[in-house]
Motif scaffolding. Structure first.
Motif, PDB file in Angstrom:
ATOM      1  N   PHE A  55       0.827  -1.204   0.000  1.00  0.00           N
ATOM      2  CA  PHE A  55       0.000   0.000   0.000  1.00  0.00           C
ATOM      3  C   PHE A  55       0.864   1.259   0.000  1.00  0.00           C
ATOM      4  N   TYR A  56       1.931   1.272   0.812  1.00  0.00           N
ATOM      5  CA  TYR A  56       2.817   2.434   0.842  1.00  0.00           C
ATOM      6  C   TYR A  56       3.551   2.608  -0.487  1.00  0.00           C
ATOM      7  N   THR A  57       3.873   1.495  -1.130  1.00  0.00           N
ATOM      8  CA  THR A  57       4.473   1.562  -2.454  1.00  0.00           C
ATOM      9  C   THR A  57       3.515   2.211  -3.437  1.00  0.00           C
ATOM     10  N   LEU A  58       2.253   1.832  -3.371  1.00  0.00           N
ATOM     11  CA  LEU A  58       1.253   2.427  -4.262  1.00  0.00           C
ATOM     12  C   LEU A  58       1.079   3.925  -4.004  1.00  0.00           C
ATOM     13  N   ILE A  59       1.183   4.336  -2.756  1.00  0.00           N
ATOM     14  CA  ILE A  59       1.070   5.768  -2.432  1.00  0.00           C
ATOM     15  C   ILE A  59       2.197   6.548  -3.098  1.00  0.00           C
ATOM     16  N   PHE A  60       3.441   6.076  -2.941  1.00  0.00           N
ATOM     17  CA  PHE A  60       4.581   6.773  -3.548  1.00  0.00           C
ATOM     18  C   PHE A  60       4.482   6.766  -5.073  1.00  0.00           C
ATOM     19  N   LEU A  61       4.063   5.658  -5.658  1.00  0.00           N
ATOM     20  CA  LEU A  61       3.940   5.589  -7.111  1.00  0.00           C
ATOM     21  C   LEU A  61       2.816   6.477  -7.625  1.00  0.00           C
ATOM     22  N   THR A  62       1.723   6.578  -6.870  1.00  0.00           N
ATOM     23  CA  THR A  62       0.631   7.469  -7.262  1.00  0.00           C
ATOM     24  C   THR A  62       1.089   8.924  -7.252  1.00  0.00           C
ATOM     25  N   PHE A  63       1.836   9.308  -6.221  1.00  0.00           N
ATOM     26  CA  PHE A  63       2.370  10.672  -6.182  1.00  0.00           C
ATOM     27  C   PHE A  63       3.361  10.919  -7.312  1.00  0.00           C
ATOM     28  N   SER A  64       4.163   9.916  -7.657  1.00  0.00           N
ATOM     29  CA  SER A  64       5.116  10.066  -8.770  1.00  0.00           C
ATOM     30  C   SER A  64       4.382  10.280 -10.080  1.00  0.00           C
ATOM     31  N   ILE A  65       3.341   9.491 -10.319  1.00  0.00           N
ATOM     32  CA  ILE A  65       2.562   9.638 -11.550  1.00  0.00           C
ATOM     33  C   ILE A  65       1.820  10.968 -11.559  1.00  0.00           C
ATOM     34  N   PHE A  66       1.309  11.388 -10.409  1.00  0.00           N
ATOM     35  CA  PHE A  66       0.641  12.684 -10.306  1.00  0.00           C
ATOM     36  C   PHE A  66       1.615  13.827 -10.629  1.00  0.00           C
ATOM     37  N   ILE A  67       2.837  13.752 -10.125  1.00  0.00           N
ATOM     38  CA  ILE A  67       3.846  14.779 -10.415  1.00  0.00           C
ATOM     39  C   ILE A  67       4.163  14.796 -11.902  1.00  0.00           C
ATOM     40  N   MET A  68       4.303  13.623 -12.503  1.00  0.00           N
ATOM     41  CA  MET A  68       4.594  13.569 -13.944  1.00  0.00           C
ATOM     42  C   MET A  68       3.452  14.171 -14.755  1.00  0.00           C
ATOM     43  N   LEU A  69       2.228  13.833 -14.411  1.00  0.00           N
ATOM     44  CA  LEU A  69       1.084  14.343 -15.173  1.00  0.00           C
ATOM     45  C   LEU A  69       0.899  15.846 -15.009  1.00  0.00           C
ATOM     46  N   THR A  70       1.044  16.363 -13.792  1.00  0.00           N
ATOM     47  CA  THR A  70       0.877  17.802 -13.612  1.00  0.00           C
ATOM     48  C   THR A  70       2.009  18.574 -14.266  1.00  0.00           C
ATOM     49  N   ALA A  71       3.210  18.018 -14.275  1.00  0.00           N
ATOM     50  CA  ALA A  71       4.317  18.691 -14.960  1.00  0.00           C
ATOM     51  C   ALA A  71       4.080  18.706 -16.462  1.00  0.00           C
ATOM     52  N   THR A  72       3.471  17.661 -16.987  1.00  0.00           N
ATOM     53  CA  THR A  72       3.173  17.615 -18.422  1.00  0.00           C
ATOM     54  C   THR A  72       2.028  18.567 -18.762  1.00  0.00           C
ATOM     55  N   ILE A  73       1.002  18.588 -17.940  1.00  0.00           N
ATOM     56  CA  ILE A  73      -0.163  19.442 -18.231  1.00  0.00           C
ATOM     57  C   ILE A  73       0.199  20.914 -18.157  1.00  0.00           C
ATOM     58  N   PHE A  74       0.958  21.294 -17.127  1.00  0.00           N
ATOM     59  CA  PHE A  74       1.300  22.707 -16.933  1.00  0.00           C
ATOM     60  C   PHE A  74       2.603  23.093 -17.626  1.00  0.00           C
ATOM     61  N   ASN A  75       3.168  22.163 -18.414  1.00  0.00           N
ATOM     62  CA  ASN A  75       4.351  22.420 -19.238  1.00  0.00           C
ATOM     63  C   ASN A  75       5.517  22.969 -18.418  1.00  0.00           C
ATOM     64  N   VAL A  76       5.805  22.272 -17.351  1.00  0.00           N
ATOM     65  CA  VAL A  76       6.920  22.687 -16.486  1.00  0.00           C
ATOM     66  C   VAL A  76       8.194  22.126 -17.015  1.00  0.00           C
TER      67      VAL A  76
END
Length: 94
Positions: free
Chosen positions: A73-94
């Protein structure tokens, strides 16, 4: 793959993408061309590893039915945050 190794890889992925996005967001210049090349080369394998780890650990977590405790479960939490960071960086063109 052991649960502890999976957790360590997910934390490494989270730290890598957090560092990469923060360097891009704060417009920090990486003067060392060798370091810049290494970061470019390992970004795509990190993306593939992150998505693959997420799928494997999600299947493992659903199969175990351990709830909200355990390393999976903790692994999934860290991976979810990693994917969220990747997606928001792509959407906001960072």
């Amino acid at each position: 793959m052991s649960k502890l190794l999976s957790l360590k890889l997910s934390i490494l992925s989270f730290l890598f993408f957090t560092g990469l996005v923060s360097v891009s967001f704060f417009k920090l210049k990486v003067e060392n061309h060798f370091l810049q090349g290494i970061l470019e080369l390992i970004t795509i394998p990190f993306i593939i590893i992150t998505v693959a780890l997420f799928v494997v650990n999600l299947r493992k977590w659903l199969k175990e039915k351990t709830g909200f405790e355990g390393l999976t479960f903790y692994t999934l939490i860290f991976l979810t945050f990693s994917i969220f960071i990747m997606l928001t960086a792509t959407i906001f063109n960072v």
